[in-house]
Design an enzyme around this catalytic site. Structure first.
Site, PDB file in Angstrom:
ATOM      1  CE  LYS A   1      -1.668   8.019   0.971  1.00 45.90           C
ATOM      2  NZ  LYS A   1      -2.511   6.964   1.061  1.00 45.90           N
TER       3      LYS A   1
ATOM      4  CD  GLN B   1       1.101  -9.095  -2.265  1.00 45.69           C
ATOM      5  OE1 GLN B   1       1.983  -9.771  -2.893  1.00 45.69           O
ATOM      6  NE2 GLN B   1      -0.079  -8.827  -2.700  1.00 45.69           N
TER       7      GLN B   1
ATOM      8  CB  THR C   1       1.893 -12.138   1.052  1.00 45.51           C
ATOM      9  OG1 THR C   1       1.009 -12.785   0.316  1.00 45.51           O
ATOM     10  CG2 THR C   1       3.351 -11.757   0.363  1.00 45.51           C
TER      11      THR C   1
ATOM     12  CE  LYS D   1       3.211  -2.356  -4.431  1.00 44.02           C
ATOM     13  NZ  LYS D   1       3.004  -2.340  -3.190  1.00 44.02           N
TER      14      LYS D   1
ATOM     15  CB  VAL E   1      -7.815  -6.004  -1.697  1.00 44.96           C
ATOM     16  CG1 VAL E   1      -8.401  -7.590  -1.644  1.00 44.96           C
ATOM     17  CG2 VAL E   1      -6.975  -5.803  -2.631  1.00 44.96           C
TER      18      VAL E   1
ATOM     19  CG  ASP F   1      -1.755  -1.418   1.328  1.00 42.92           C
ATOM     20  OD1 ASP F   1      -2.126  -1.753   0.537  1.00 42.92           O
ATOM     21  OD2 ASP F   1      -1.815  -1.988   2.475  1.00 42.92           O
TER      22      ASP F   1
ATOM     23  CB  SER G   1       4.461  10.423  -4.992  1.00 39.66           C
ATOM     24  OG  SER G   1       2.991  10.479  -5.154  1.00 39.66           O
ATOM     25  CB  THR G   2       3.425  16.034  -3.791  1.00 39.50           C
ATOM     26  OG1 THR G   2       3.272  16.247  -5.070  1.00 39.50           O
ATOM     27  CG2 THR G   2       4.811  16.086  -3.311  1.00 39.50           C
TER      28      THR G   2
ATOM     29  N   GLY H   1      -3.868  -4.438  -4.123  1.00 39.39           N
ATOM     30  CA  GLY H   1      -4.608  -3.294  -4.803  1.00 39.39           C
ATOM     31  C   GLY H   1      -4.074  -2.325  -5.057  1.00 39.39           C
ATOM     32  CG  HIS H   2      -1.364  -2.189  -7.441  1.00 37.15           C
ATOM     33  ND1 HIS H   2      -0.525  -2.683  -8.272  1.00 37.15           N
ATOM     34  CD2 HIS H   2      -0.836  -2.318  -6.302  1.00 37.15           C
ATOM     35  CE1 HIS H   2       0.438  -3.541  -7.560  1.00 37.15           C
ATOM     36  NE2 HIS H   2       0.125  -3.015  -6.164  1.00 37.15           N
TER      37      HIS H   2
ATOM     38  NE  ARG I   1      -4.204   0.527   3.022  1.00 38.97           N
ATOM     39  CZ  ARG I   1      -4.177   1.281   1.902  1.00 38.97           C
ATOM     40  NH1 ARG I   1      -3.940   2.569   1.851  1.00 38.97           N
ATOM     41  NH2 ARG I   1      -4.822   0.699   0.888  1.00 38.97           N
TER      42      ARG I   1
HETATM   43  P1  IMP Z   1      -2.394 -12.817   1.931  1.00 35.18           P
HETATM   44  O1  IMP Z   1      -1.509 -12.429   1.077  1.00 35.18           O
HETATM   45  O2  IMP Z   1      -3.811 -12.760   1.541  1.00 35.18           O
HETATM   46  O3  IMP Z   1      -2.182 -14.361   2.418  1.00 35.18           O
HETATM   47  O4  IMP Z   1      -2.267 -12.025   3.322  1.00 35.18           O
HETATM   48  C1  IMP Z   1      -0.951 -11.927   4.105  1.00 35.18           C
HETATM   49  C2  IMP Z   1      -0.824 -10.737   4.746  1.00 35.18           C
HETATM   50  O5  IMP Z   1      -0.457  -9.731   3.604  1.00 35.18           O
HETATM   51  C3  IMP Z   1      -1.886  -9.995   5.346  1.00 35.18           C
HETATM   52  O6  IMP Z   1      -1.203  -9.432   6.582  1.00 35.18           O
HETATM   53  C4  IMP Z   1      -2.346  -9.050   4.532  1.00 35.18           C
HETATM   54  O7  IMP Z   1      -3.090  -7.839   5.134  1.00 35.18           O
HETATM   55  C5  IMP Z   1      -0.977  -8.718   3.615  1.00 35.18           C
HETATM   56  N1  IMP Z   1      -1.305  -8.079   2.192  1.00 35.18           N
HETATM   57  C6  IMP Z   1      -1.498  -9.011   1.035  1.00 35.18           C
HETATM   58  N2  IMP Z   1      -1.657  -8.280   0.100  1.00 35.18           N
HETATM   59  C7  IMP Z   1      -1.577  -6.965   0.429  1.00 35.18           C
HETATM   60  C8  IMP Z   1      -1.522  -5.985  -0.302  1.00 35.18           C
HETATM   61  O8  IMP Z   1      -1.615  -5.611  -1.554  1.00 35.18           O
HETATM   62  N3  IMP Z   1      -1.212  -4.502   0.403  1.00 35.18           N
HETATM   63  C9  IMP Z   1      -0.932  -4.866   1.782  1.00 35.18           C
HETATM   64  N4  IMP Z   1      -1.201  -5.895   2.562  1.00 35.18           N
HETATM   65  C10 IMP Z   1      -1.207  -6.922   1.959  1.00 35.18           C
END
Ligand code: IMP
Length: 429
Positions: free
Chosen positions: A330, A223, A238, A16, A299, A13, A412-413, A40-41, A304
């Site tokens: 940010k 991630q 992850t 990117k 997502v 987050d 980035s602003t 989530g982009h 957060r």
């Molecule tokens: P998973 O990837 O769904 O197995 O989640 C494992 C961990 O990675 C959790 O803490 C999620 O919140 C985190 N996570 C997975 N994808 C993202 C992302 O794109 N942004 C931020 N955290 C993520």
């Protein structure tokens, strides 16, 4: 010709999407190499907001986009995302989207298992996105996965399906769930197979050919390094390697193909899900960062966790991922604070340490050592040059560079792509 890999230097987050979109305009291809639709982009282009999870960010502007073998692919999520983009006027065709035929699939029972495990884990839960990412990677390395190429041979899946369902049926029984319904699974796969196969090919061939022809490749990480299965805050990570080195293996190119590594870091820190977070501010500072930064997951919509910039962790990300330059995002969220904190080291049971320990109990026990820097009250939102930044904001950036031992290449602003201060162009290196 330089290629560029964009990776998150914190817990994901970091913003990117905007940076990849900005670079994608000058890339010949954009390649996703790990993760899945847990990412989530968000791209903001004029009045339009595009939210991508699985598709490479280049797709919105029609840049040829590749899903590499390192990604785990949920065919139904793919279809839904393509349909949503099509409704927004984005064309996704076999000319613009290429999917590695050796990608492992995420199947419905992977999603079930992810949720069952999380629900059964109590305080030990990881806080996953419940998209089935972990279980799908487990099947891949366990040599049980069904892959994209198998969709063309569904009638011959017998022994492979035996191995896969034997494993899952045992796990499901433990949770009191019925066995996998093979016929229903095959019927669902038959229905979606042609759609997925229309984009499938050996993308390693295509990428190697593109490389020989000097095409510019942009690798889009998902991630962040602190969620890397080896280098992150294990077990709260992850299930893929999120470091830049994966760009090569996750797409079928050699390590020399990666080129400039652009690490994306927020000017502060956020994290979704469970796990240690030394600089977390569970107070009005954290609330203020979250509100100003609109810190809700793309997502899952989850709030957060927020805190000060952790220079120790980002320095570690820079090292393990070979980051060439940082894009600091940010910055404007910090406008108006009387002082801003940077974590410069930790204290672990009385000892000062300069790196993050590997053991989970130690990770949870470290106490951050802060350097407080005078803030700025002027707005940095929308700044496009150093001259538009207050002196204190520049001082803050310079101190971060010093501590993380890596230069800032971009600042980035705002979410708008043009609101970017360019120090060093990753593509012209
Ligand atoms: P998973 O990837 O769904 O197995 O989640 C494992 C961990 O990675 C959790 O803490 C999620 O919140 C985190 N996570 C997975 N994808 C993202 C992302 O794109 N942004 C931020 N955290 C993520």
């Amino acid at each position: 010709m330089a290629n560029v890999a964009v990776i998150g230097a914190q817990w994901g987050d970091e913003g990117k999407g905007k940076i990849v979109d900005w670079l994608a305009e000058r890339a010949d291809m954009v390649v996703r190499f790990q993760g899945g639709h847990n990412a989530g982009h968000t791209l903001v282009i004029g009045e339009n907001v595009y939210k991508l999870s699985l598709l490479p960010s280049g797709i919105v502007r029609g840049t040829p986009s590749v899903i590499g073998n390192g990604v785990v692919l949920d065919p139904w999520a793919l279809k839904a995302e393509i349909e949503k983009l099509t409704a927004q006027g984005v064309k996704v065709t076999p000319e613009t989207l290429h999917i590695a035929d050796n990608c492992a699939l995420i199947l419905p029972f992977h999603r079930d298992l992810d949720a069952l495990r999380e629900d059964a884990s109590g305080a030990g839960k990881i806080g996953t996105t419940r998209r089935g990412i972990g279980p799908a990677y487990e099947d891949k390395v366990g040599r049980r996965a069904i892959r994209v190429c198998d969709l063309a041979h569904l009638d011959d899946l017998g022994p492979q399906l035996d191995r896969l369902t034997a494993h899952h049926d045992a796990l499901r029984a433990g949770f009191g769930e019925p066995p996998v319904d093979r016929e229903a699974l095959l019927a669902e796969l038959r229905e979606i197979a042609d759609f997925v196969l229309s984009f499938a090919k050996p993308v390693w061939l295509m990428l190697n050919d593109a490389r020989k022809r000097g095409r510019r490749i942009l690798f889009e990480g998902a991630q962040g390094v602190l969620l890397d299965v080896d280098h992150g805050t294990y077990p709260f990570v992850t299930s893929s390697n999120t470091i830049a080195g994966t760009a090569a293996g996750g797409s079928g190119l050699g390590p020399g193909a990666v080129g400039f590594v652009l690490g994306i870091a927020k000017a502060y820190t956020t994290r979704v899900g469970s796990g240690p977070f030394p600089t977390e501010q569970e107070n009005e500072i954290g609330e203020r960062l979250g509100t100003r930064g609109h810190e809700f997951g793309t997502v899952t919509g989850r709030k957060r966790r927020c805190g000060w910039f952790d220079a120790v962790l980002v320095r570690q990300s820079v090292a393990v991922s070979g980051v060439t330059g940082i894009a600091l995002t940010k910055l404007d969220v910090l406008d108006g604070f009387d002082e801003v904190g940077i974590c410069t080291g930790y204290r672990l049971r009385g000892q000062v340490i300069d790196h993050y320990p590997s053991n989970a109990a130690d990770q949870a026990a470290v106490e951050p050592i802060y350097e407080m820097i005078e803030g700025w009250h002027e707005s940095t939102a929308g700044a496009r040059s150093w001259a538009q930044l207050p002196a204190q904001a520049i001082k803050y950036i310079r101190r971060i560079e010093e501590l993380i031992q890596c230069p800032v290449a971009l600042v980035s602003t705002s979410p708008e792509r043009e609101d970017t201060i360019l120090v060093r162009d990753p593509f012209s290196d």
